[in-house]
Design a protein around this motif. Sequence first.
Motif, PDB file in Angstrom:
ATOM      1  N   HIS A 144       0.588  16.302 -13.781  1.00  0.00           N
ATOM      2  CA  HIS A 144       0.320  17.732 -13.607  1.00  0.00           C
ATOM      3  C   HIS A 144       1.450  18.608 -14.147  1.00  0.00           C
ATOM      4  O   HIS A 144       1.200  19.665 -14.723  1.00  0.00           O
ATOM      5  N   GLU A 145       2.686  18.188 -13.960  1.00  0.00           N
ATOM      6  CA  GLU A 145       3.821  19.014 -14.375  1.00  0.00           C
ATOM      7  C   GLU A 145       4.177  18.877 -15.853  1.00  0.00           C
ATOM      8  O   GLU A 145       4.752  19.785 -16.432  1.00  0.00           O
ATOM      9  N   TYR A 146       3.818  17.757 -16.487  1.00  0.00           N
ATOM     10  CA  TYR A 146       4.265  17.513 -17.855  1.00  0.00           C
ATOM     11  C   TYR A 146       3.158  17.488 -18.899  1.00  0.00           C
ATOM     12  O   TYR A 146       3.428  17.674 -20.078  1.00  0.00           O
ATOM     13  N   ALA A 147       1.919  17.237 -18.514  1.00  0.00           N
ATOM     14  CA  ALA A 147       0.853  17.071 -19.508  1.00  0.00           C
ATOM     15  C   ALA A 147       0.508  18.369 -20.233  1.00  0.00           C
ATOM     16  O   ALA A 147       0.175  18.341 -21.413  1.00  0.00           O
ATOM     17  N   HIS A 148       0.541  19.499 -19.569  1.00  0.00           N
ATOM     18  CA  HIS A 148       0.268  20.800 -20.184  1.00  0.00           C
ATOM     19  C   HIS A 148      -1.013  20.786 -21.018  1.00  0.00           C
ATOM     20  O   HIS A 148      -1.038  21.244 -22.150  1.00  0.00           O
TER      21      HIS A 148
ATOM     22  N   VAL B  46       0.841  -1.206   0.000  1.00  0.00           N
ATOM     23  CA  VAL B  46       0.000   0.000   0.000  1.00  0.00           C
ATOM     24  C   VAL B  46       0.874   1.254   0.000  1.00  0.00           C
ATOM     25  O   VAL B  46       0.587   2.223  -0.712  1.00  0.00           O
ATOM     26  N   ALA B  47       1.964   1.231   0.766  1.00  0.00           N
ATOM     27  CA  ALA B  47       2.878   2.383   0.781  1.00  0.00           C
ATOM     28  C   ALA B  47       3.469   2.618  -0.605  1.00  0.00           C
ATOM     29  O   ALA B  47       3.587   3.768  -1.053  1.00  0.00           O
ATOM     30  N   SER B  48       3.813   1.537  -1.312  1.00  0.00           N
ATOM     31  CA  SER B  48       4.385   1.705  -2.652  1.00  0.00           C
ATOM     32  C   SER B  48       3.380   2.318  -3.617  1.00  0.00           C
ATOM     33  O   SER B  48       3.751   3.126  -4.468  1.00  0.00           O
ATOM     34  N   VAL B  49       2.120   1.957  -3.476  1.00  0.00           N
ATOM     35  CA  VAL B  49       1.081   2.550  -4.326  1.00  0.00           C
ATOM     36  C   VAL B  49       0.908   4.024  -3.977  1.00  0.00           C
ATOM     37  O   VAL B  49       0.872   4.875  -4.873  1.00  0.00           O
ATOM     38  N   ALA B  50       0.840   4.324  -2.695  1.00  0.00           N
ATOM     39  CA  ALA B  50       0.631   5.716  -2.280  1.00  0.00           C
ATOM     40  C   ALA B  50       1.777   6.620  -2.740  1.00  0.00           C
ATOM     41  O   ALA B  50       1.538   7.686  -3.330  1.00  0.00           O
TER      42      ALA B  50
ATOM     43  N   TRP C 172       1.843   6.775  -6.652  1.00  0.00           N
ATOM     44  CA  TRP C 172       0.783   7.597  -7.207  1.00  0.00           C
ATOM     45  C   TRP C 172       1.003   9.075  -6.929  1.00  0.00           C
ATOM     46  O   TRP C 172       0.656   9.920  -7.743  1.00  0.00           O
ATOM     47  N   TYR C 173       1.604   9.377  -5.805  1.00  0.00           N
ATOM     48  CA  TYR C 173       1.953  10.765  -5.526  1.00  0.00           C
ATOM     49  C   TYR C 173       2.835  11.311  -6.653  1.00  0.00           C
ATOM     50  O   TYR C 173       2.569  12.379  -7.217  1.00  0.00           O
ATOM     51  N   PHE C 174       3.862  10.550  -7.001  1.00  0.00           N
ATOM     52  CA  PHE C 174       4.766  11.004  -8.056  1.00  0.00           C
ATOM     53  C   PHE C 174       4.124  10.921  -9.447  1.00  0.00           C
ATOM     54  O   PHE C 174       4.389  11.767 -10.306  1.00  0.00           O
ATOM     55  N   ASN C 175       3.276   9.938  -9.680  1.00  0.00           N
ATOM     56  CA  ASN C 175       2.590   9.850 -10.977  1.00  0.00           C
ATOM     57  C   ASN C 175       1.663  11.042 -11.188  1.00  0.00           C
ATOM     58  O   ASN C 175       1.601  11.603 -12.286  1.00  0.00           O
ATOM     59  N   ILE C 176       0.940  11.419 -10.152  1.00  0.00           N
ATOM     60  CA  ILE C 176       0.045  12.576 -10.257  1.00  0.00           C
ATOM     61  C   ILE C 176       0.860  13.840 -10.491  1.00  0.00           C
ATOM     62  O   ILE C 176       0.508  14.673 -11.342  1.00  0.00           O
ATOM     63  N   ARG C 177       1.954  13.983  -9.773  1.00  0.00           N
ATOM     64  CA  ARG C 177       2.830  15.140  -9.992  1.00  0.00           C
ATOM     65  C   ARG C 177       3.360  15.152 -11.418  1.00  0.00           C
ATOM     66  O   ARG C 177       3.400  16.208 -12.059  1.00  0.00           O
TER      67      ARG C 177
END
Length: 158
Positions: A62-66, A47-51, A54-59
């Motif tokens: 947000h930072e690259y999709a534009h 669960v920690a690995s998913v959390a 996903w924190y970094f995936n969401i970032r």
Amino acid sequence: MAALIVHAILGVTVVWLIVASNPAVFRRPETGPVISMLELIYYTAGVASVAVGWYFNIRFVHEYAHGHTNPIWGDGSWAQYIKLMYANPAASSAGQDYTIGNLVLLPLMTIVDGRRRGVRRPWLFFVASLFTSFAFPWALYLAVVERQRRLGEQRAAS
């Protein structure tokens, strides 16, 4: 962002399929704790690995999709994610390790070992890695194996 939501739904669905495919493994033990300490450690790590992942995936999105919405190609996509995973020698070292572990070793080990142990649909652990994290299906598989061992000992004792 819609792609991340779909990703999450697919991840939950695959985990549900793993649990639903193996009801004997996930049943309540006749004696002892519902979850052993080792199982708890595996689940916590997964669960920690998913959390964290996903924190970094969401970032990343947000930072690259534009404003780009194609999850396969272009800004903020899988293709860009993989390209950035090999952006420098340090990242490439980790990236190749992850790639070999996730695309070769995880499916090989869980499918071969899972079939030997009677785990139904062991290939789903690999599919889970595509939607959760690399560490989560390893942790889930190890928890399943530990649970099987524990339930087997209970059957042998009774």
